[in-house]
Write an enzyme that holds these catalytic residues in place. Structure first.
Site, PDB file in Angstrom:
ATOM      1  NE  ARG A 147      42.063  43.106  36.711  1.00 35.32           N
ATOM      2  CZ  ARG A 147      42.617  41.917  36.699  1.00 35.32           C
ATOM      3  NH1 ARG A 147      43.890  41.771  36.437  1.00 35.32           N
ATOM      4  NH2 ARG A 147      41.902  40.840  36.988  1.00 35.32           N
ATOM      5  CB  CYS A 148      42.345  47.298  43.525  1.00 34.84           C
ATOM      6  SG  CYS A 148      42.208  47.281  45.321  1.00 34.84           S
ATOM      7  CB  SER A 149      36.644  47.094  44.880  1.00 33.47           C
ATOM      8  OG  SER A 149      37.075  46.288  45.962  1.00 33.47           O
TER       9      SER A 149
END
Length: 118
Positions: free
Chosen positions: A12-14
């Site tokens: 979920r972390c860019s």
């Protein structure tokens, strides 16, 4: 042949996705550890901070609710921080990229290139 790069990853972390992409673009095979689904053990965390060359407190995400409610303002020693990170993996900064005996917190993601370029 390049060795396998391990990345402690949150999909979920860019920043985490970008670090994965940069390592792959450089031709590295990735061992992706989704640390929220498969948290590292306390001993793995101790090994990670050793490779990072930082105290455990340096990889604590201070914006997380659990940090604010349970840890903010407290003075914890190294063992206590390792226990906290093992108990609450959401507190682990991401992404952490490990290559051999060294590691970096890839924030910004380009830090992965510093690690792999040496």
């Amino acid at each position: 042949m390049n060795p396998v790069v391990r990345i402690y990853h949150n999909a979920r972390c860019s920043k985490s996705r970008a670090a994965c992409a940069l390592a792959r673009e450089q031709g590295y095979e990735l061992e992706v550890v989704e640390y929220l689904k498969s948290p590292p053990s306390r001993s793995e965390l101790a090994e990670l901070v050793r490779k990072l060359g930082v105290p455990a407190s340096a990889i604590v995400r201070k914006g997380e609710d659990i940090y604010k409610s349970d840890y903010q303002g407290r003075q914890l020693d190294e063992d206590q921080w390792l226990d906290a990170l093992a108990m609450h993996p959401i507190l682990i900064e991401r992404p952490i990229v490990v290559w051999g005996e060294r590691a970096v917190v890839a924030r910004p993601p380009e830090r992965v290139l510093e690690l792999l370029g040496d």
